[in-house]
Design an enzyme around this catalytic site. Sequence first.
Site, PDB file in Angstrom:
ATOM      1  N   VAL A  55       0.840  -1.218   0.000  1.00  0.00           N
ATOM      2  CA  VAL A  55       0.000   0.000   0.000  1.00  0.00           C
ATOM      3  C   VAL A  55       0.868   1.258   0.000  1.00  0.00           C
ATOM      4  O   VAL A  55       0.659   2.179  -0.800  1.00  0.00           O
ATOM      5  CB  VAL A  55      -0.953  -0.024   1.209  1.00  0.00           C
ATOM      6  CG1 VAL A  55      -1.703   1.302   1.356  1.00  0.00           C
ATOM      7  CG2 VAL A  55      -1.944  -1.177   1.074  1.00  0.00           C
ATOM      8  N   ASP A 104       3.912 -22.464   5.849  1.00  0.00           N
ATOM      9  CA  ASP A 104       4.393 -23.783   5.414  1.00  0.00           C
ATOM     10  C   ASP A 104       5.741 -23.771   4.715  1.00  0.00           C
ATOM     11  O   ASP A 104       6.382 -24.816   4.625  1.00  0.00           O
ATOM     12  CB  ASP A 104       3.373 -24.420   4.453  1.00  0.00           C
ATOM     13  CG  ASP A 104       2.042 -24.679   5.131  1.00  0.00           C
ATOM     14  OD1 ASP A 104       1.085 -25.035   4.431  1.00  0.00           O
ATOM     15  OD2 ASP A 104       1.955 -24.490   6.363  1.00  0.00           O
ATOM     16  N   ARG A 106      11.127 -30.121  26.419  1.00  0.00           N
ATOM     17  CA  ARG A 106      12.368 -30.752  26.883  1.00  0.00           C
ATOM     18  C   ARG A 106      12.411 -30.813  28.404  1.00  0.00           C
ATOM     19  O   ARG A 106      12.806 -31.810  28.998  1.00  0.00           O
ATOM     20  CB  ARG A 106      13.579 -29.982  26.367  1.00  0.00           C
ATOM     21  CG  ARG A 106      13.960 -30.294  24.949  1.00  0.00           C
ATOM     22  CD  ARG A 106      15.215 -29.530  24.561  1.00  0.00           C
ATOM     23  NE  ARG A 106      15.804 -30.033  23.329  1.00  0.00           N
ATOM     24  CZ  ARG A 106      16.574 -31.119  23.264  1.00  0.00           C
ATOM     25  NH1 ARG A 106      16.822 -31.808  24.354  1.00  0.00           N
ATOM     26  NH2 ARG A 106      17.063 -31.538  22.113  1.00  0.00           N
ATOM     27  N   GLY A 156       2.171 -27.693   8.459  1.00  0.00           N
ATOM     28  CA  GLY A 156       3.006 -27.719   7.255  1.00  0.00           C
ATOM     29  C   GLY A 156       2.241 -28.267   6.075  1.00  0.00           C
ATOM     30  O   GLY A 156       2.733 -28.329   4.970  1.00  0.00           O
ATOM     31  N   ALA A 194      15.900 -32.516  17.963  1.00  0.00           N
ATOM     32  CA  ALA A 194      15.046 -33.710  18.109  1.00  0.00           C
ATOM     33  C   ALA A 194      15.823 -34.979  17.768  1.00  0.00           C
ATOM     34  O   ALA A 194      16.720 -34.967  16.911  1.00  0.00           O
ATOM     35  CB  ALA A 194      13.832 -33.593  17.183  1.00  0.00           C
ATOM     36  N   GLU A 195      15.466 -36.080  18.440  1.00  0.00           N
ATOM     37  CA  GLU A 195      16.075 -37.376  18.098  1.00  0.00           C
ATOM     38  C   GLU A 195      15.517 -37.890  16.776  1.00  0.00           C
ATOM     39  O   GLU A 195      16.209 -38.543  15.991  1.00  0.00           O
ATOM     40  CB  GLU A 195      15.787 -38.405  19.202  1.00  0.00           C
ATOM     41  CG  GLU A 195      16.744 -38.355  20.396  1.00  0.00           C
ATOM     42  CD  GLU A 195      16.624 -37.108  21.236  1.00  0.00           C
ATOM     43  OE1 GLU A 195      17.653 -36.574  21.668  1.00  0.00           O
ATOM     44  OE2 GLU A 195      15.502 -36.617  21.437  1.00  0.00           O
ATOM     45  N   LYS A 233      20.281 -42.195  26.255  1.00  0.00           N
ATOM     46  CA  LYS A 233      19.279 -41.116  26.248  1.00  0.00           C
ATOM     47  C   LYS A 233      18.455 -41.188  27.529  1.00  0.00           C
ATOM     48  O   LYS A 233      18.052 -42.271  27.952  1.00  0.00           O
ATOM     49  CB  LYS A 233      18.348 -41.268  25.027  1.00  0.00           C
ATOM     50  CG  LYS A 233      19.036 -41.075  23.679  1.00  0.00           C
ATOM     51  CD  LYS A 233      19.285 -39.622  23.355  1.00  0.00           C
ATOM     52  CE  LYS A 233      19.938 -39.472  21.978  1.00  0.00           C
ATOM     53  NZ  LYS A 233      20.197 -38.073  21.624  1.00  0.00           N
ATOM     54  N   GLU A 270       2.372 -32.751  10.338  1.00  0.00           N
ATOM     55  CA  GLU A 270       0.991 -33.256  10.226  1.00  0.00           C
ATOM     56  C   GLU A 270       0.806 -34.061   8.931  1.00  0.00           C
ATOM     57  O   GLU A 270       0.011 -34.982   8.850  1.00  0.00           O
ATOM     58  CB  GLU A 270      -0.002 -32.100  10.261  1.00  0.00           C
ATOM     59  CG  GLU A 270       0.151 -31.124   9.096  1.00  0.00           C
ATOM     60  CD  GLU A 270      -0.849 -29.999   9.126  1.00  0.00           C
ATOM     61  OE1 GLU A 270      -1.925 -30.148   9.738  1.00  0.00           O
ATOM     62  OE2 GLU A 270      -0.563 -28.951   8.541  1.00  0.00           O
TER      63      GLU A 270
HETATM   64  O1  F6P Z   1      -1.408 -23.623   4.947  1.00  0.00           O
HETATM   65  C1  F6P Z   1      -1.171 -23.163   6.241  1.00  0.00           C
HETATM   66  C2  F6P Z   1      -1.801 -24.113   7.246  1.00  0.00           C
HETATM   67  O2  F6P Z   1      -1.515 -23.644   8.530  1.00  0.00           O
HETATM   68  C3  F6P Z   1      -1.320 -25.552   7.128  1.00  0.00           C
HETATM   69  O3  F6P Z   1      -0.041 -25.746   7.703  1.00  0.00           O
HETATM   70  C4  F6P Z   1      -2.426 -26.273   7.860  1.00  0.00           C
HETATM   71  O4  F6P Z   1      -2.516 -27.637   7.510  1.00  0.00           O
HETATM   72  C5  F6P Z   1      -3.656 -25.505   7.380  1.00  0.00           C
HETATM   73  O5  F6P Z   1      -3.210 -24.179   7.079  1.00  0.00           O
HETATM   74  C6  F6P Z   1      -4.768 -25.433   8.397  1.00  0.00           C
HETATM   75  O6  F6P Z   1      -5.871 -24.814   7.731  1.00  0.00           O
HETATM   76  P1  F6P Z   1      -7.086 -24.122   8.558  1.00  0.00           P
HETATM   77  O7  F6P Z   1      -6.519 -22.902   9.220  1.00  0.00           O
HETATM   78  O8  F6P Z   1      -8.088 -23.776   7.510  1.00  0.00           O
HETATM   79  O9  F6P Z   1      -7.550 -25.149   9.554  1.00  0.00           O
END
Ligand code: F6P
Length: 321
Positions: A25, A129, A156, A172, A188-189, A216, A225
Amino acid sequence: MLKRIAVMTSGGDSPGMNAAIRAVVRTAIFENVRVWGINNGYQGMLADDMFEMESRNVSDIIQRGGTFLGTARCPEFETPEGRAQGYEHLAQRGIQGLMVIGGDGSLRGAQKLGQEYGIPIVGLPGTIDNDVWGTDYTIGSDTAANTIIDAINKLRDTASAHRRIAILEVMGHHCGWLAMIAGISGGAEYTLVPEEKYDLDQICQEIHQDYETGKKRYILIVISEGAGSGVDVGKYIEDKTGIETRVSVLGHIQRGGSPSVIDRVKASQLGEQASLALISGLSDIVFGYDRGEVVSIHLEDAVNNKKQLDPEYMRLARVLS
Ligand code: F6P
Ligand code: ADP
């Protein structure tokens, strides 16, 4: 030279979107170009919910997460009728170019609008992401990664106190970048990402041995996810190893927060570059960062290619775990 442009945010919000909007803007106004803000992504475009902006509209927002314009997911825009309705509302105002700040889905929608109506489109990668092809950074990914690390630091403490296995599921979508960068910086392991197969039985065997030998005292696992359910993986590992396991799903906490310095600065730089490009009449490009430089990618390439994880990062995560 365009004299009227519009800017919008679309899809999953991300910290730094406001900094990008502000730069778009302020750059347009500096170039004596009129700029409209579209509320709530494509949903607002279809609902004719847009307003002409002044400099003061983007005051006091650089420090705020989310997007003050609002965003949405809008299935109607995936239909030609929906896009026709949206374009009509832009044309009524004589808007000559569109800036879309969003993830790969939003950019894909913008590409279709440009193809169907010839309106110049410039995109900015606004998503935590970090999954936009041709770039190694997206607006919000740095703040989200730091949010995850803050959670890992806390996990941790308690995992160590109880000698437990801590599993953290992060966002992600279908890209493992957030998990990978958090796995490395969080120590992370194991880091489980959709881009790489993993063998839970092998992992359980290694964990069991590391506890037996005292190598460990506790275990930290980060799972994207897109690589599976943290809860299901946690149950499997606890049943198989007999070691107390606790799962945390970080969820939408990763999407909020005041943007980091990196996200603010990069969003501002990209916003200015993108605004100047759109105003000059360029179209079908996405501005991003790659190896520390501002880059422009063909919109076609950005939406038609899937970003690959850097194998060097995956190797490092394994070596250091
Ligand atoms: O694309 C970004 C994101 O945060 C992803 O990492 C995640 O799977 C998705 O959006 C979640 O979507 P919403 O906010 O619509 O539940
Ligand atoms: P992100 O931009 O964060 O990837 P989505 O994939 O949900 O988020 O896309 C956001 C919005 O972009 C969708 O709700 C829809 O309105 C539009 N969109 C996504 N994909 C397409 C497509 N293939 N064609 C037209 N519009 C799309």
